[in-house]
Design an enzyme around this catalytic site. Structure first.
Site, PDB file in Angstrom:
ATOM      1  N   LYS A  99       0.798  -1.232   0.000  1.00 56.02           N
ATOM      2  CA  LYS A  99       0.000   0.000   0.000  1.00 56.02           C
ATOM      3  C   LYS A  99       0.830   1.281   0.000  1.00 56.02           C
ATOM      4  O   LYS A  99       0.418   2.307  -0.530  1.00 56.02           O
ATOM      5  CB  LYS A  99      -0.944   0.018   1.208  1.00 56.02           C
ATOM      6  CG  LYS A  99      -2.048  -1.037   1.158  1.00 56.02           C
ATOM      7  CD  LYS A  99      -3.076  -0.739   0.101  1.00 56.02           C
ATOM      8  CE  LYS A  99      -4.266  -1.699   0.162  1.00 56.02           C
ATOM      9  NZ  LYS A  99      -5.181  -1.520  -0.997  1.00 56.02           N
ATOM     10  N   GLU A 121      -9.649   6.235   3.398  1.00 53.44           N
ATOM     11  CA  GLU A 121     -10.499   5.163   3.906  1.00 53.44           C
ATOM     12  C   GLU A 121      -9.594   3.967   4.118  1.00 53.44           C
ATOM     13  O   GLU A 121      -8.540   3.865   3.497  1.00 53.44           O
ATOM     14  CB  GLU A 121     -11.600   4.828   2.901  1.00 53.44           C
ATOM     15  CG  GLU A 121     -11.197   3.831   1.797  1.00 53.44           C
ATOM     16  CD  GLU A 121     -10.104   4.333   0.869  1.00 53.44           C
ATOM     17  OE1 GLU A 121      -9.946   5.561   0.739  1.00 53.44           O
ATOM     18  OE2 GLU A 121      -9.390   3.499   0.270  1.00 53.44           O
ATOM     19  N   SER A 388       1.471  -9.759  -1.017  1.00 55.53           N
ATOM     20  CA  SER A 388       1.182  -8.323  -0.897  1.00 55.53           C
ATOM     21  C   SER A 388       1.316  -7.766   0.513  1.00 55.53           C
ATOM     22  O   SER A 388       1.506  -6.563   0.686  1.00 55.53           O
ATOM     23  CB  SER A 388      -0.215  -8.052  -1.429  1.00 55.53           C
ATOM     24  OG  SER A 388      -1.160  -8.874  -0.759  1.00 55.53           O
TER      25      SER A 388
END
Lengths: 402, 277
Positions: A99, A121, A388
């Site tokens: 991210k 968010e 990930s």
């Protein structure tokens, strides 16, 4: 050496107005249009400014810790008895997931645009932590919207965000998960549009977000090509596997392979309790619709009301999906599968015990697709799984299910 | 020929301001929507905006969010909205617009939606998440069926875009008073007035209405100084919510209190006559 095969037409989506075929676009209230125009202009300018890319690359190297390794999973490969399995180690990025590639890119844009207040968010909290982290690093105010159910199941990430100086606002409306956190973030943006930059955490939302977030994550696939060339003597694997909620880690690793027709791409959605029960398999089970600013696939009822998603993984618990995935599904370029909560838990255990890597629940969905995939492939073939994120944040949930 | 434009023109010809009133279909319950619309009409509404509830109403503040949730708990659909309008049309020629979000309309099918809306007596459509960029997805069907399209402008909309909005709108231009959600407070008086004066100069082909944040007759008068009229939603919805949650009140008493608020908004009559049982 296997040369990569480029298709006749290089991939160019989206078009000028943010359409991936019939998907994408700009379905937002009028108040947000000037903000999106401003963002498009700033991004266009930044992309042609070499100093922007230099700063971005330097931060990825010196702050995020890129390039992340490409690890050969020898014991997992032996266990499954199929293709050679490599893991692209996004779990080793600073903050524990891919991210942060995107939050670094967007905060550099926010700074260029002179915005002092950042909102975001978050579902699992990884995007929230990555946003809170870059806000701390750049000295900007940070407000993160998170579903009340997710603040419970991802408590550790709430504490991390707070320690980093962010304000976490629990959202109690609707599903109390990522969908409603996104609604509230958009409402905040509508209200504070002049001084606020909305760092969206996936390849979702109105144009230019799906394109921009993908571009900030394409480094994952680009590194994979280089690293695979070193490890295997070929830039392209036979298959790439990634989990898909909104779909940002998947787009990041898929995008640099889209023109290589001989690379099979697999996206794995959350089948929750099963595809005939509660799930979050938007591409597998949904129908085209409009939510959060874009046309894409959507879990909805016959009246067009958005349905509640369900997944054990807070990061995949979302009834929508990025519009580029909808396009790639219809085009047949990516195959989408789904893994249940139970299969995911097995995959968590398997990777932990064979490779000494505890994956995030999101990531474990991609791993859960491996046994079936391995059975379809030959031992001389190569598959890359996008690892990930790491699973520390999920230890409470994992402990309750094992 | 547009019933909406004609109705607004008739009011402004008298030197008055047109008043549009919003109510969510199926709110506070499916049986009460029609009597409420009729009561609002009788008390002075110049046109009605009937809300089509959606699970994720992004531009709405809490009152309209709650009204949508309440209506959806009763399983209200688009066909129910058409039936409400059809029933309303039996006794009234007051223009009705449908307001809602794009997804249910697209799921219904744009062509079928426009036809069903028109044949039930709907005059126009407002979809706040369908800006000019995406209007082509339903513009042809709306034009073919004669359904007016309302587009919105906001305080941060540049001049050129206000002009383009005016050119593409086929009912009236809806000026959002503030950069915010429905039902939030109005900002600094001078800034709102300057913005509305700017938009007034640029909107030459359509009536101009202002909405968002209007709670009282004074708000309405002040904001509509530069426009052909005003729209009230959240204040009305909040009032109805409170009246219907008060178990002591009879249905007649509730409707009378709603009419009191409507007359206050339009004529400045006292707002709060004690709503005692």
């Amino acid at each position: 050496m296997t040369a990569s095969v480029a298709p006749a037409t290089p991939y160019t989506a989206p078009d000028e107005r943010g359409h991936f075929g019939p998907y994408g676009g700009t379905f937002v209230p009028e108040i947000l249009i000037p903000a999106l125009e401003e963002l498009k202009a700033a991004y266009r300018e930044a992309r042609t400014d070499p100093s922007f890319d230099e700063t971005f690359r330097a931060l990825l190297r010196d702050y995020v810790g890129r390039p992340t390794p490409l690890t050969f999973a020898d014991r997992l490969t032996a266990h499954l008895g199929g293709p050679r399995i490599y893991l692209k180690r996004e779990d080793l990025c600073h903050t524990g997931a891919h991210k942060i590639n995107n939050t670094i890119g967007q905060i550099l844009l926010a700074r260029r645009m002179g915005k002092r207040r950042i909102i975001a968010e978050t579902g699992a909290g990884q995007h929230g932590v990555a946003t809170a982290t870059v806000c701390a690093k750049f000295g900007l105010t940070c407000v993160v919207y998170m579903g009340a159910e997710d603040t419970e199941r991802q408590r550790l990430n709430v504490r991390r965000m707070e320690l980093l100086g962010a304000e976490v606002r629990p959202v109690t409306s609707g599903s109390r998960t990522l969908k409603d956190a996104t609604n509230e973030a958009i409402r905040d943006w509508v209200t504070n549009v002049r001084d606020t930059f909305y760092i969206i955490g996936s390849v979702v939302g109105p144009h230019p977000y799906p394109m921009m977030v993908r571009d900030f994550h394409r480094v994952i696939g680009e590194e994979t090509r280089r690293q695979l060339a070193e490890a295997e003597g070929r830039e392209t694997p036979d298959a790439v596997v990634a989990c898909v909620g909104g779909g940002s880690n998947a787009m990041g690793i898929f995008y640099p392979f889209l023109n290589d027709a001989d690379v099979a791409l697999y996206g794995v959605e959350a089948a929750g309790e099963g595809l005939h029960a509660r799930h979050a398999a938007t591409l597998t089970q949904g129908r085209p619709g409009i939510l959060h600013g874009a046309m894409s696939y959507l879990l909805q009822d016959d009246a067009g009301q958005v349905q509640l998603a369900h997944s054990i993984s807070a990061g995949l618990d979302y009834p929508g999906v990025g519009p580029e995935h909808a396009f790639l599904k219809d085009a047949g370029r990516v195959q989408y599968r789904a893994a249940t909560d139970a299969e995911t838990m097995e995959a968590v255990k398997l990777l932990s015990r064979t490779e000494g890597i505890i994956p995030a629940l999101e990531t474990a969905h991609a791993l859960a697709a491996l046994p079936a995939l391995a059975a379809e492939m030959r031992p001389d073939q190569v598959v890359v799984v996008n690892c990930s994120g790491r699973g520390d944040k999920d230890m409470d949930t994992i402990a309750a299910h094992l | 020929m547009s019933r909406i434009r004609d109705a607004i023109a008739a009011v402004t010809a008298r030197g008055d301001k047109a008043m549009g009133l919003f109510l969510t279909n199926g709110f506070p319950d499916p049986q009460s929507t029609l009597p409420l619309l009729q009561a609002m009409d009788e008390a002075g509404a110049d046109f009605i905006e009937l809300g089509m509830p959606f699970s994720d109403p992004l531009a709405e503040g809490l009152p309209i969010q709650r009204s949508s949730e309440r209506a959806l708990r009763h399983g209200v659909t688009l066909d129910d909205a058409f039936r409400t309008v059809e029933a309303f049309r039996r006794t009234s020629e007051t223009p009705v617009l449908l307001m809602g979000y794009a997804n249910p309309v697209f799921r219904y099918g744009v062509s079928n939606f426009c036809e069903a809306a028109r044949s039930s007596g709907v005059d126009g459509l407002i979809l706040p998440d369908l800006p000019l960029e995406e209007r082509h997805l339903l513009a042809d069907d709306a034009e073919r069926t004669g359904l007016g399209l309302v587009h919105l402008v906001a305080p941060n909309t540049p001049d050129e875009r206000v002009t383009r909005t005016d050119a593409l709108t086929t009912a009236f231009v809806y000026a959002v008073s503030i950069t915010g959600l429905t039902g939030t407070g109005l900002g600094a008086v001078d800034a709102v007035a300057a913005y509305l004066a700017r938009v007034r100069r640029l909107v030459t082909r359509n009536p101009l209405l202002v909405g968002f944040g209007i709670r009282t007759h004074d708000d309405a008068r002040r904001l509509s100084a530069h426009t052909d009229g005003f729209i009230v939603g959240s204040a009305l919805v909040s009032k109805i919510e409170a009246l219907w949650d008060d178990a002591r009140l009879t249905p007649a008493r509730r409707l009378a209190a709603v009419q009191q608020l409507v007359r206050h908004l339009k004529y400045g009559e006292p707002a709060d006559v004690a709503a005692a049982p």
